[in-house]
Design an enzyme around this catalytic site. Structure first.
Site, mmCIF file in Angstrom:
data_model
loop_
_atom_site.group_PDB
_atom_site.id
_atom_site.type_symbol
_atom_site.label_atom_id
_atom_site.label_comp_id
_atom_site.label_asym_id
_atom_site.label_seq_id
_atom_site.Cartn_x
_atom_site.Cartn_y
_atom_site.Cartn_z
ATOM 1 C CE LYS A 482 -28.165 120.372 7.253
ATOM 2 N NZ LYS A 482 -29.217 119.575 7.846
ATOM 3 N NE ARG A 577 -32.690 112.720 6.911
ATOM 4 C CZ ARG A 577 -32.630 114.052 6.940
ATOM 5 N NH1 ARG A 577 -32.647 114.742 5.803
ATOM 6 N NH2 ARG A 577 -32.536 114.700 8.071
ATOM 7 C CE1 TYR A 705 -20.862 127.109 -26.505
ATOM 8 C CE2 TYR A 705 -21.454 127.698 -24.250
ATOM 9 C CZ TYR A 705 -20.498 127.421 -25.215
ATOM 10 O OH TYR A 705 -19.188 127.449 -24.876
ATOM 11 C CG MET A 754 -18.529 126.151 -16.765
ATOM 12 S SD MET A 754 -17.000 125.331 -17.187
ATOM 13 C CE MET A 754 -17.561 124.019 -18.228
HETATM 14 C C1 LIG Z 1 -30.184 120.178 8.356
HETATM 15 C C2 LIG Z 1 -30.868 119.672 9.528
HETATM 16 C C3 LIG Z 1 -31.609 120.528 10.365
HETATM 17 C C4 LIG Z 1 -31.868 121.980 10.057
HETATM 18 O O1 LIG Z 1 -32.978 122.086 9.197
HETATM 19 P P1 LIG Z 1 -33.543 123.499 8.730
HETATM 20 O O2 LIG Z 1 -34.820 123.184 8.064
HETATM 21 O O3 LIG Z 1 -32.538 124.064 7.797
HETATM 22 O O4 LIG Z 1 -33.696 124.300 9.941
HETATM 23 C C5 LIG Z 1 -32.129 120.004 11.524
HETATM 24 N N1 LIG Z 1 -31.934 118.694 11.841
HETATM 25 C C6 LIG Z 1 -31.263 117.841 11.045
HETATM 26 C C7 LIG Z 1 -31.106 116.426 11.454
HETATM 27 C C8 LIG Z 1 -30.708 118.298 9.852
HETATM 28 O O5 LIG Z 1 -30.051 117.454 9.069
#
Ligand SMILES: *Cc1c(COP(=O)(O)O)cnc(C)c1O
Length: 812
Positions: A482, A577, A705, A754
């Site tokens: 992701k 969550r 700045y 920036m």
């Molecule tokens: C991002 C994520 C992981 C991976 O977590 P890391 O700490 O980066 O290994 C595992 N499970 C879920 C549900 C996640 O969203």
């Protein structure tokens, strides 16, 4: 030429299947190799996580007809026309066969071992000797129990000298490699801490490495390394030494800008093109060898002068017109070409493949033979378009099939080739140094602005294997890619993960999954936040949604209307969550049972405090709840979905909860989010930019700045080409952040802008265009993150997509 019928005599074992005698031309151990033909011999090797026997049928279909196995396989007799030998150990058989091959040649062979410098010494000796001799050597650092035999197998009758390095990580390995290489001359480079854990002490490690030279006529080493000197002196081996001490055979004296070398009552001076201690040492090992071989001073002085830095890397970068480039413009020989072509064939992000190649110089083969071998490699690796540059390739252009064009020089190519023809292709660019292919790369690459993120694919694979080594061999791995693979570039990362056979990928949104599919990723993909609008693409692109609430599950059931779909059920065991709670289970089970076309591929949950031992009791409770809820669901489903709960810190600290699969994220990039700091992890990402300008500032003047930084003393200020729009947080302003320039730390002055920032480089040797490291091996992401009170995850994913990603892999 060895034939199959000789193998039982050479390697032992018993023949399981025999159809007709065949010659053996190439040896493979990796089923993914594309150059498989009937006279290839495949060795099925069983490792802890890997079983070569699984690929026999696939290889048979590709055309391989000769196999060495460690155990029989089902329906073996169906492999019509194949020859199959069963042995106790495929690796031993590989070594025996190559040892036999080696015994048929009486050329001098140099064996190199030691903790550091092996590959550089080997490559430099190659640079020095190949001007006069036809040399064979290991490609890259193929120096392991299987890498060495595959290297030595390359020896052919036209070769005049061999140079092979050997590396070991535990006792009893070197004798095996010694049998394969059988060096006549040995070089022992250095002894350091690498692989210390495999040996009882240094002394044992030296003794073990020395076994490479049991049959060598002479061992060359640096007399100043006392432990090596003592061990070799005690072993009664004949030796030839160099060093700064007067009792070495070759005595070296360092002068202001050069060296004086004294050997056999003669002196000559030598200037080296390198100044760092490691390069100087590697260089003198080579010089000692040349003196031993009786090369004269002039030859040595000349060849040292032209030594080039050894670049063991190729780079994958973005090209014009949606092309991708593999830039491998540092060296060229046939073995290196083969490695690069394999790298090319493993890149599935683009379907069309093109190679731009220069003549290969100093191969030791005659021109026609050389071009024939190149043409065969190009053919076998399914290259769609070939561009040859140089007079040898042009002269024998008829040897190339399919679509090929030829140019006498790089200049004529650049002047006459219309680059608009290139679209959506993967292009390998590989040329000898004198052809200056960097000009072609510069023409074809998408212009990079100052800042790039460099991703080391070798380190990434190393980390993946490290995590594998901590898990049971049956545990699957889902890699979370992701957020642009944690900022590292999803498609390229997913491609290499697919090649290394991870089991699943995880993304946050359906779009990310669709993009992976469009880039030819075929692994199963879990989507963590499937929205109703995305169901259509999820189905079309064969993605697998996470279901975490009744709302999403019911919407999916309605949308699917009886069509099958794999889903992943998320349980909330304490993270709070996303996910179903205990009170939801009855209803959840009822819905799943009522809709059997929805297949629960996995059930999972997420630990809230896996990184810290203070939460271990809580984590254990989460895991127990998870197991009992998941069991309740699985019991009524009538099949067993995969269970998983661990992320990176969980794998590192709580591996007993690995169940059937783990979800690996940040650890893959070499970041350890726990306090335990696993040394085995290697940083993968380096963010770097360049110095745009350097100026002097007087005490009291303000910088940037809001005139926020005021010089407390006279200073030298460098403006660097990175700002908060690139992901260099504004929180680094005014001394909070530091960058690395020419090995020295430079604090940020004034406010981060920036696109630019200013840093204090007083006392550092800095000029415009110098490289600036924002994070990497020497400036760890963890440290950067804590300086602005955040976590490495945020630093990695904040790096803007306008920053180009460049992927580097080992080449030669
Ligand atoms: C991002 C994520 C992981 C991976 O977590 P890391 O700490 O980066 O290994 C595992 N499970 C879920 C549900 C996640 O969203």
């Amino acid at each position: 030429m060895i034939h199959f019928s000789q193998l039982p005599n050479i390697a032992g074992g018993k023949i399981l299947l025999y159809s007709e005698d065949r010659s053996i031309r190439s040896l493979i151990i990796d089923s993914r190799k594309t150059t498989a033909i009937p006279d290839t011999l495949f060795f099925a090797i069983t490792g802890e996580r890997h079983d070569g026997h699984r690929y026999i049928r696939e290889l048979y279909t590709k055309g391989v007809r000769q196999f060495i196995l460690e155990h029989g396989i089902e329906n073996l007799e169906e492999l019509q026309g194949a020859n199959v030998l069963q042995v106790e150990s495929s690796v031993d058989a590989l070594q025996s066969i190559v040892a036999f091959h080696r015994s048929q040649f009486s050329i001098p062979v140099i064996g190199i071992t030691g903790s550091n410098g092996k590959t550089i010494i080997k490559e430099w000796l190659f640079q020095m000797l190949s001007k006069q001799l036809s040399v064979v050597k290991n490609p890259g650092s193929y120096n392991s129990q299987v890498g060495v035999p595959l290297s030595v197998w390359q020896i052919q009758s036209h070769h005049q000298i061999g140079i092979f390095e050997a590396g070991i990580s535990r006792p009893n390995e070197m004798q095996k490699l010694a049998r394969v290489i059988r060096p006549t001359i040995g070089i022992f480079s250095t002894i350091g801490s690498a692989h210390d854990e495999g040996f009882t002490d240094r002394e044992q490690k030296i003794q073990e490495k020395l076994k490479l030279f049991d049959l060598a006529e002479i061992v060359i080493y640096c007399k100043d390394h006392q432990p090596i000197d003592q061990a070799i002196a005690a072993s009664n081996r004949k030796c030839f030494t160099w060093g700064y001490s007067s009792d070495a055979n070759i005595v070296v004296v360092k002068n202001a800008s050069d060296f004086t070398v004294s050997y056999e009552h003669q002196n000559f001076s030598l200037s080296l093109p390198f100044s760092d201690p490691a390069s100087i040492e590697n260089c003198f090992h080579c010089i000692a060898l040349l003196l031993w071989l009786k090369y004269d001073h002039i030859y040595i002085q000349e060849s040292v002068k032209t030594l080039r830095t050894v670049h063991m890397r190729l780079e994958l970068k973005e090209g014009i017109n949606h092309c991708q480039l593999i830039d491998d413009t540092y060296n060229n020989d046939l073995a290196g070409l083969e490695i690069s072509l394999q790298f090319l064939s493993h890149q599935h992000q683009r379907t069309r493949k093109r190679v731009i190649l220069s003549d290969i110089l100093e191969s030791g083969l005659d021109k026609k033979d050389l071009v024939r071998q190149i043409a065969t490699l190009i053919d076998q690796n399914k290259v769609d378009n070939f561009i040859g540059i140089g007079s040898a390739l042009a002269e024998y252009k008829n040897m190339f099939h399919s679509s090929a064009s030829f140019f006498e020089t790089t200049e004529t190519f650049l002047n006459t080739f219309d680059t608009d023809h290139l679209h959506d292709e993967m292009i390998l660019i590989k040329g000898a140094r004198s052809f200056q292919f960097e000009k072609i790369v510069s023409r074809l690459q998408r212009k990079v602005h100052g800042t790039v993120m460099e991703i080391n694919l070798g380190a990434l694979v190393h980390n993946l294997n490290f995590f594998r080594s901590r898990l049971n061999s049956s545990t699957r791995i889902m890699v979370m890619v992701k957020a642009f693979a944690y900022g590292s570039g999803s498609n390229e990362i997913a491609n290499i993960l697919q090649y290394h056979k991870v089991d699943y990928l995880g993304v946050a949104y359906a779009d990310e999954g669709v993009d992976l599919r469009k880039n030819h990723i075929t692994l199963p993909i879990m989507v963590m936040n499937p929205s109703e609008e995305s169901f259509d693409s999820i189905l079309t692109y064969n993605l697998e949604p996470e279901v975490y609430s009744f709302k999403i599950l019911k919407a999916l059931i309605y949308f699917l209307n009886g069509k099958p779909c794999n889903v992943h059920v998320k349980l909330d065991t304490g993270m709070h969550r996303l996910g179903f709670e205990e009170s939801d289970l009855d209803e959840l089970i009822r819905l799943l049972v009522a809709n059997p076309t929805i297949k629960v591929a996995s059930i999972f949950s997420h630990l809230a405090g896996a990184d810290e031992s203070q939460h271990d009791t809580f984590s254990t409770q989460q895991a127990e709840k998870f197991k009992s809820w998941a069991d309740a669901i699985a019991a009524v489903l009538g099949y067993r979905p995969l269970y998983h709960i661990l992320n990176t810190p969980g794998i590192l600290r709580l591996a007993n909860f690995q169940f059937d699969m783990v979800r690996l994220g940040i650890g893959l990039y070499g970041v350890d989010p726990t306090a335990e700091k696993f040394q085995e992890l290697k940083p993968v990402a380096t963010l770097k930019t360049i110095v745009s300008q350097v100026r002097k500032i007087n005490k009291g003047e303000s910088i940037g700045y809001g005139r926020r930084g005021v010089a407390g003393h006279d200073l030298t200020l460098a403006t660097i080409a990175v700002g908060y729009a690139d992901g260099f947080s504004r929180a680094f302003s005014r001394g909070v952040g530091q960058v690395l320039i020419n090995g020295k730390r430079a604090p940020v002055m004034g406010n981060v802008c920036m696109d630019m920032s200013m840093v204090d480089v007083t006392g550092v040797d800095v000029k415009e265009g110098d490289e600036v490291i924002l994070f990497g091996t020497q400036l760890p992401i963890q440290e950067i993150a804590s300086s602005i009170k955040t976590i490495p995850y945020e630093i990695l994913t904040n790096t803007s997509e306008r920053v180009k990603r460049v992927f580097v892999a080992e080449s030669i």
